[in-house]
Design a protein around this motif. Structure first.
Motif, mmCIF file in Angstrom:
data_model
loop_
_atom_site.group_PDB
_atom_site.id
_atom_site.type_symbol
_atom_site.label_atom_id
_atom_site.label_comp_id
_atom_site.label_asym_id
_atom_site.label_seq_id
_atom_site.Cartn_x
_atom_site.Cartn_y
_atom_site.Cartn_z
ATOM 1 N N PRO A 192 0.837 -1.208 0.000
ATOM 2 C CA PRO A 192 0.000 0.000 0.000
ATOM 3 C C PRO A 192 0.869 1.253 0.000
ATOM 4 O O PRO A 192 1.887 1.311 0.691
ATOM 5 C CB PRO A 192 -0.788 -0.112 1.299
ATOM 6 C CG PRO A 192 -0.719 -1.552 1.682
ATOM 7 C CD PRO A 192 0.598 -2.048 1.183
ATOM 8 N N VAL A 193 0.459 2.250 -0.769
ATOM 9 C CA VAL A 193 1.166 3.530 -0.812
ATOM 10 C C VAL A 193 0.364 4.550 -0.005
ATOM 11 O O VAL A 193 -0.731 4.941 -0.410
ATOM 12 C CB VAL A 193 1.355 4.030 -2.254
ATOM 13 C CG1 VAL A 193 2.078 5.379 -2.260
ATOM 14 C CG2 VAL A 193 2.132 3.011 -3.073
ATOM 15 N N LEU A 194 0.890 4.959 1.149
ATOM 16 C CA LEU A 194 0.233 5.986 1.949
ATOM 17 C C LEU A 194 0.528 7.334 1.307
ATOM 18 O O LEU A 194 1.647 7.797 1.286
ATOM 19 C CB LEU A 194 0.752 5.949 3.387
ATOM 20 C CG LEU A 194 0.661 4.597 4.105
ATOM 21 C CD1 LEU A 194 1.012 4.764 5.577
ATOM 22 C CD2 LEU A 194 -0.701 3.967 3.949
ATOM 23 N N GLY A 195 -0.500 7.961 0.797
ATOM 24 C CA GLY A 195 -0.334 9.186 0.022
ATOM 25 C C GLY A 195 -0.461 8.921 -1.459
ATOM 26 O O GLY A 195 -0.223 9.807 -2.274
ATOM 27 N N GLY A 196 -0.870 7.728 -1.837
ATOM 28 C CA GLY A 196 -0.958 7.378 -3.241
ATOM 29 C C GLY A 196 -2.317 7.556 -3.862
ATOM 30 O O GLY A 196 -2.486 7.352 -5.067
ATOM 31 N N ASP A 197 -3.325 7.915 -3.078
ATOM 32 C CA ASP A 197 -4.676 8.005 -3.632
ATOM 33 C C ASP A 197 -4.792 9.138 -4.643
ATOM 34 O O ASP A 197 -4.117 10.170 -4.543
ATOM 35 C CB ASP A 197 -5.717 8.144 -2.523
ATOM 36 C CG ASP A 197 -5.483 9.332 -1.606
ATOM 37 O OD1 ASP A 197 -4.412 9.387 -0.964
ATOM 38 O OD2 ASP A 197 -6.368 10.216 -1.527
ATOM 39 N N LEU A 198 -5.655 8.947 -5.617
ATOM 40 C CA LEU A 198 -5.867 9.943 -6.671
ATOM 41 C C LEU A 198 -7.258 9.760 -7.260
ATOM 42 O O LEU A 198 -7.887 8.714 -7.097
ATOM 43 C CB LEU A 198 -4.784 9.823 -7.747
ATOM 44 C CG LEU A 198 -4.572 8.462 -8.420
ATOM 45 C CD1 LEU A 198 -5.472 8.292 -9.639
ATOM 46 C CD2 LEU A 198 -3.119 8.289 -8.843
ATOM 47 N N VAL A 199 -7.735 10.793 -7.949
ATOM 48 C CA VAL A 199 -9.034 10.745 -8.620
ATOM 49 C C VAL A 199 -8.820 11.128 -10.081
ATOM 50 O O VAL A 199 -8.238 12.179 -10.373
ATOM 51 C CB VAL A 199 -10.056 11.713 -7.986
ATOM 52 C CG1 VAL A 199 -11.437 11.497 -8.605
ATOM 53 C CG2 VAL A 199 -10.116 11.542 -6.478
ATOM 54 N N VAL A 200 -9.285 10.279 -10.984
ATOM 55 C CA VAL A 200 -9.216 10.565 -12.413
ATOM 56 C C VAL A 200 -10.590 11.055 -12.861
ATOM 57 O O VAL A 200 -11.605 10.408 -12.611
ATOM 58 C CB VAL A 200 -8.806 9.317 -13.217
ATOM 59 C CG1 VAL A 200 -8.898 9.596 -14.721
ATOM 60 C CG2 VAL A 200 -7.395 8.895 -12.841
#
Length: 548
Positions: free
Chosen positions: A111-119
């Motif tokens: 898991p990447v903490l800080g990896g969330d994104l919205v397309v």
């Protein structure tokens, strides 16, 4: 709900941990939360369309499946590295066909903490909103130099510093820390225990897996016909089972209300009764608190469904549950993702249950935030998280329109949590509680989230009702502005629509106040046009609380 370690949402481990938003352009066409929308949502007559296209549970599920199937191609289009993968968290669709797909990210399976994104995609046009400034993730090795046992020892030490009672280490997992600076391999350790006020604790500690340095820590538990103590005689959804009745609402996803009988664990005992008449308005009748909690869940479900077309907290048609009579003299209430449930204490002397309507709407809205933006409960993003629950809890109160619980811009006015008969928070002038912030300052991120939330609460009140002295629904307000400006509100319904749109499509786990300004401007542009008075009002109102 109270202004000390508070109400709860179990933080998703993949969520980022600090409020340092960076909305980074990437993909086919670069864009940020402050960019002008592709098109105003208006029909041929000039009337504005609804913010979202209603999706059935099956339609939403199909969109999520399709997005996951094409996630590899999406990752390539965003310039992500070969070892990075995108995991779909949610999909919403605008009335004009724009699809907003929210992703969590992994690197080499971690898991990447800080990896969330919205397309955000419409036709061939694609923009992206990111939680982290890192364009792609790369670490020298996924083999830690610091063992897990060392990280857990550090976590136990942090729990001791936080005065957590009965601490117990619950293991550690490898993650990638990408919230600030260069991404690094890290350990995320969790220590369970009990906070000072009796609230459960799930302390997460992030430790650099190469150097052993503590990077961050946060607590995953956020501390907001029957006759109820607060809501009076109301109609509630129940189910007949044989010759008895249950507080089980199958018309709203199967919501259950149970009695913990002063316990602090387990699911509790489902309320049953020989007749379909519940409670008597007194605390001595154990059903009374159950009625208020059940009614609060019902009104919160209906508010989200009828106002935004949202089917339940996760938008999947599945109900949460409510537990009442938690602990002994427990003066709090909390939402917990791990049980997907609301929990209410009975207050000081077990005489003032925390089951007021705005508290119910507040706490369950933590679940909505967790299922959407995942605003990290620390720093400025934590203030926005807490304010979102106040804003939506207020929306629930106005939606219910219950004369026994007159709707207002006060938070927790019925539960007397401070013992002086005063509200917990004031949205028109937050500083009236003696601690909350009316306006943004450079120190806002260092202020407890229950007090930094005042900035967004003040913004919402001003955007809804405007500045100056006035009486609304029998309650008196007098709202100032940082710059001395005089504001005219756009109405609560529009203000709610803008905030919800920003939350579900443009906020990320690390959104701070500056980014919230841009996100709400984007949302106002989407809903009412960038030349509309609503867009201009959003800009002027943020300036009025010193967010520029």
């Amino acid at each position: 709900m109270r202004s000390t370690p508070h109400s709860s949402r179990r933080v998703r481990s993949s969520a980022t941990i600090i409020a340092l938003a960076a909305l980074v352009a990437a993909g086919v066409q670069a864009g940020t939360a402050g960019a002008a929308p592709a098109a105003d949502h208006v029909d041929a007559s000039g009337a504005h369309l609804a913010p979202l296209a209603p999706l059935s549970t099956a339609q939403r599920s199909a969109l999520i499946t399709a997005a996951q199937g094409s996630s590899t191609a999406t990752a390539r289009s965003l310039g992500l590295g070969a070892q990075e993968r995108l995991v779909v968290k949610d999909v919403v669709k605008d009335a004009d066909g724009t699809v907003h797909t929210r992703y969590d990210r992994t690197y080499a399976g971690l898991p990447v903490l800080g990896g969330d994104l919205v397309v955000h995609a419409k036709g061939k046009r694609q923009t992206v909103t990111k939680a982290s400034s890192a364009r792609s993730i790369a670490v020298p090795s996924t083999t830690p130099k610091v063992p897990a046992a060392t990280a857990q020892k550090s976590a136990l030490s942090a729990a001791s510093d936080a005065k957590t009672a009965k601490p117990a280490a619950n293991g550690a997992r490898k993650v990638i820390w990408a919230v600030t600076g260069k991404p690094v391999l890290a350990w995320e350790s969790i220590v369970s225990g009990v906070q000072k006020d009796g609230t459960p604790s799930q302390l997460h500690v992030i430790t650099d897996a190469t150097t052993g340095k503590k990077l961050y820590s946060f607590d995953g538990i956020e501390t907001g016909t029957g006759t109820g103590q607060y809501n009076g005689q109301v109609t509630i959804g129940t189910t007949r089972s044989g010759s008895s009745y249950q507080l089980l609402d199958n018309t709203r996803g199967g919501h259950r209300t149970t009695d913990l009988n002063q316990g602090t664990s387990g699911t509790g005992t489902l309320f049953t009764n020989s007749s379909d008449t519940w409670g008597d308005g007194t605390q001595s009748n154990r059903q009374t608190a159950g009625v208020d909690a059940h009614y609060g869940a019902q009104e919160t479900w209906d508010f989200y469904k009828q106002t935004f077309g949202r089917s339940g907290i996760r938008n999947d048609g599945v109900a949460s549950s409510s537990r009442v009579h938690y602990g002994d003299n427990y003066v709090n209430a909390f939402w917990d993702d791990s049980c997907f449930c609301m929990t209410y204490g009975d207050g000081q002397g077990n005489n003032n249950p925390l089951t007021a309507l705005d508290v119910a709407g507040h706490e369950m809205s933590h679940g909505v935030t967790s299922a959407t933006a995942g605003l990290e409960y620390a720093g400025e993003s934590g203030g926005l998280n807490e304010a979102t629950s106040d804003i939506m809890g207020t929306g629930v109160e106005f939606f219910a329109n219950n004369p026994k619980t007159p709707a207002n811009y006060l938070i927790g006015e019925q539960i007397n949590i401070n013992g002086d008969g005063k509200p917990l928070r004031y949205m028109d002038q937050p500083s009236k509680d003696g601690t909350s912030l009316d306006y943004w300052s450079a120190d806002a991120g260092n202020v407890d989230v229950h007090y930094s939330s005042g900035i967004a609460n003040h913004f919402f009140y001003l955007l809804s009702e405007g500045s100056g002295a006035k009486t609304i629904n029998g309650f008196s307000y007098d709202s100032p502005t940082y710059d001395g400006s005089t504001l005219t509100g756009i109405g609560r319904d529009k203000a709610l629509a803008i905030w919800y749109k920003a939350l579900t499509t443009y906020f990320t786990s690390t959104t701070n106040y500056s980014a919230a300004r841009q996100a709400t401007l984007q949302a106002a542009g989407d809903l009412y046009g960038t030349n509309g008075s609503e867009y201009q009002a959003v800009a002027a109102t943020w300036t009025a609380v010193n967010v520029n």
